[in-house]
Design a protein around this motif. Structure first.
Motif, PDB file in Angstrom:
ATOM      1  N   GLU A 164       0.844  -1.114   0.049  1.00  0.00           N
ATOM      2  CA  GLU A 164      -0.016   0.000  -0.076  1.00  0.00           C
ATOM      3  C   GLU A 164       0.833   1.253  -0.037  1.00  0.00           C
ATOM      4  N   GLY A 165       1.748   1.143   0.882  1.00  0.00           N
ATOM      5  CA  GLY A 165       2.775   2.495   1.129  1.00  0.00           C
ATOM      6  C   GLY A 165       3.730   2.435  -0.333  1.00  0.00           C
ATOM      7  N   ARG A 166       4.006   1.430  -0.762  1.00  0.00           N
ATOM      8  CA  ARG A 166       4.996   1.540  -1.830  1.00  0.00           C
ATOM      9  C   ARG A 166       4.291   2.086  -3.312  1.00  0.00           C
ATOM     10  N   GLN A 167       3.040   2.016  -3.112  1.00  0.00           N
ATOM     11  CA  GLN A 167       2.198   2.599  -4.400  1.00  0.00           C
ATOM     12  C   GLN A 167       2.438   4.066  -4.342  1.00  0.00           C
ATOM     13  N   GLN A 168       2.295   4.842  -2.985  1.00  0.00           N
ATOM     14  CA  GLN A 168       2.499   6.123  -2.918  1.00  0.00           C
ATOM     15  C   GLN A 168       3.706   6.640  -3.294  1.00  0.00           C
ATOM     16  N   LEU A 169       4.910   5.960  -3.020  1.00  0.00           N
ATOM     17  CA  LEU A 169       6.411   6.196  -3.072  1.00  0.00           C
ATOM     18  C   LEU A 169       6.423   6.101  -4.943  1.00  0.00           C
ATOM     19  N   ARG A 170       5.755   4.838  -5.544  1.00  0.00           N
ATOM     20  CA  ARG A 170       6.216   4.806  -6.926  1.00  0.00           C
ATOM     21  C   ARG A 170       5.377   5.991  -7.593  1.00  0.00           C
ATOM     22  N   LYS A 171       4.166   6.341  -7.037  1.00  0.00           N
ATOM     23  CA  LYS A 171       3.440   7.423  -7.627  1.00  0.00           C
ATOM     24  C   LYS A 171       4.326   8.836  -7.679  1.00  0.00           C
TER      25      LYS A 171
ATOM     26  N   LEU B 208       0.764   4.484   9.792  1.00  0.00           N
ATOM     27  CA  LEU B 208      -0.613   4.502  10.229  1.00  0.00           C
ATOM     28  C   LEU B 208      -1.641   4.853   8.677  1.00  0.00           C
ATOM     29  N   GLY B 209      -1.245   5.381   7.730  1.00  0.00           N
ATOM     30  CA  GLY B 209      -2.029   5.608   6.386  1.00  0.00           C
ATOM     31  C   GLY B 209      -1.875   4.131   5.933  1.00  0.00           C
ATOM     32  N   ASN B 210      -0.930   3.407   5.896  1.00  0.00           N
ATOM     33  CA  ASN B 210      -0.641   1.991   5.380  1.00  0.00           C
ATOM     34  C   ASN B 210      -1.747   1.080   6.047  1.00  0.00           C
ATOM     35  N   ILE B 211      -1.755   1.361   7.172  1.00  0.00           N
ATOM     36  CA  ILE B 211      -2.757   0.396   8.186  1.00  0.00           C
ATOM     37  C   ILE B 211      -4.276   0.768   7.833  1.00  0.00           C
ATOM     38  N   ILE B 212      -4.676   1.965   7.850  1.00  0.00           N
ATOM     39  CA  ILE B 212      -5.901   2.298   7.482  1.00  0.00           C
ATOM     40  C   ILE B 212      -6.395   2.290   6.126  1.00  0.00           C
TER      41      ILE B 212
END
Ligand SMILES: [Zn+2]
Length: 330
Positions: A77-84, A205-209
């Motif tokens: 989930e978090g890596r999608q943001q980093l990739r974006k 927290l963002g990744n968990i939610i």
């Protein structure tokens, strides 16, 4: 984020290689919203379960969601943001960034620069390594395995809607049995963050939610709701997930010990047991957010995610702040 003030003593200003006894414990209730299958590998096997003792010393099986699987979902989930935002890198200094050499999970090519590598850890054959600063146990079910699992047989029909191959006429052998966890089952989990910065905390927290599906996943199964029930900063680790399960089960015993357990009762008792356990287990300094503070804090996290520019800015600043990224342009 303003709210962080109360947790400040347990959050790092900047990443450092040296641990300084700063822990943030995130208490999570994971509730299945559909049938779910949590198992080790492949199909045909049963769901993960483990025999443990409860607070009365009785042995029982609990369903398990492995820590590796939970964290993998949240990392993706978090890596999608980093990739974006182009915040995943290659692991060679001069190599041009191409899809096939950019930092990825399970391909043994961590970039050693991105927030994901620095937060969740990596190890490479050549000796480079970063320990994960997100520590988790397996998540256990509140109720015994038998009460929240079921089995169903499935048979793969041919296009003519029979079990016989329309061409060869042979009977199909693809009849199987799948064991699954029923909807509305509650699991408890603690994620402990070690020496993390504000932005790293925000990201976990963002990744968990934002993670909504766990386990063997198809479009019809694996839906899970994560509810953050508490956040505590401390100068030592607090207690284990299993201790939390047992203390909660004891409180719930008289009111809700059968499936389906009403969510409000679960939340009330499980939250109460956090305070009780901290009281009896802690040897050191801590601060637990009150219910009102927690609500505000979670809202602040959601607000950052609601404004991508704000999130991007924080993620870039965090990435550039790691010592090895000095001179990196963004
Ligand atoms: Zn990386």
């Amino acid at each position: 984020m303003n709210f962080i003030n109360a947790l400040k003593p347990y959050v790092a200003n900047q990443y450092s290689h040296l641990p300084k006894s700063r822990f943030i414990s995130v208490f999570i209730l994971r509730t299945t919203q559909s049938e779910a299958i949590f198992r080790t590998e492949g199909s045909g096997e049963g769901c993960n379960r483990e025999i443990v003792t409860n607070s009365n010393g009785q042995a029982l099986f609990r369903a398990v969601i492995s820590k590796r699987k939970q964290i993998a979902v949240e990392r993706r989930e978090g890596r999608q943001q980093l990739r974006k935002y182009e915040l995943l890198f290659t692991n060679k200094e001069k190599e041009a960034i191409q899809d096939d050499n950019v930092c990825s999970m399970n391909r043994n090519n961590p970039c050693e620069k991105c927030i994901d590598c620095m937060l969740y850890g990596y190890a490479v054959g050549t000796g480079g390594a970063q320990k994960s600063r997100v520590i988790s146990d397996d998540a256990y079910s509140l109720l015994p395995f038998d009460l929240i699992s079921d089995k169903k047989t499935f048979n793969a029909l041919y296009e003519n809607n029979t079990m016989r191959d329309p061409i060869s006429g042979k009977a199909s052998s693809s009849i199987g049995e799948d064991e699954y966890i029923v909807p509305g089952s509650h699991f408890l989990d603690i994620e402990v963050l070690r020496d993390v910065t504000e932005t790293e905390l925000l990201m976990v927290l963002g990744n968990i939610i934002r993670s909504k599906r766990y386990g063997a996943i198809t479009s019809r199964i694996g839906s899970v709701k994560n509810t953050i029930l508490g956040i505590t900063g401390s100068d030592s680790e607090l207690f284990s997930t299993l201790e939390w399960i047992n203390a909660s089960e004891l409180l719930l015993q008289s009111e809700a010990n059968e499936h389906p357990q009403p969510e409000s009762k679960v939340i009330q008792n499980v939250t109460q047991s956090i305070a009780q356990l901290i009281d009896t287990h802690i040897c050191g300094d801590y601060y637990s957010l009150t219910a009102e503070e927690l609500k505000t804090f979670i809202q602040e996290v959601k607000d950052v995610y609601a404004f991508p520019e704000q999130l991007k800015e924080k993620l870039i600043a965090q990435t550039l702040s790691y010592p090895q990224n000095e001179g990196l342009q963004k």
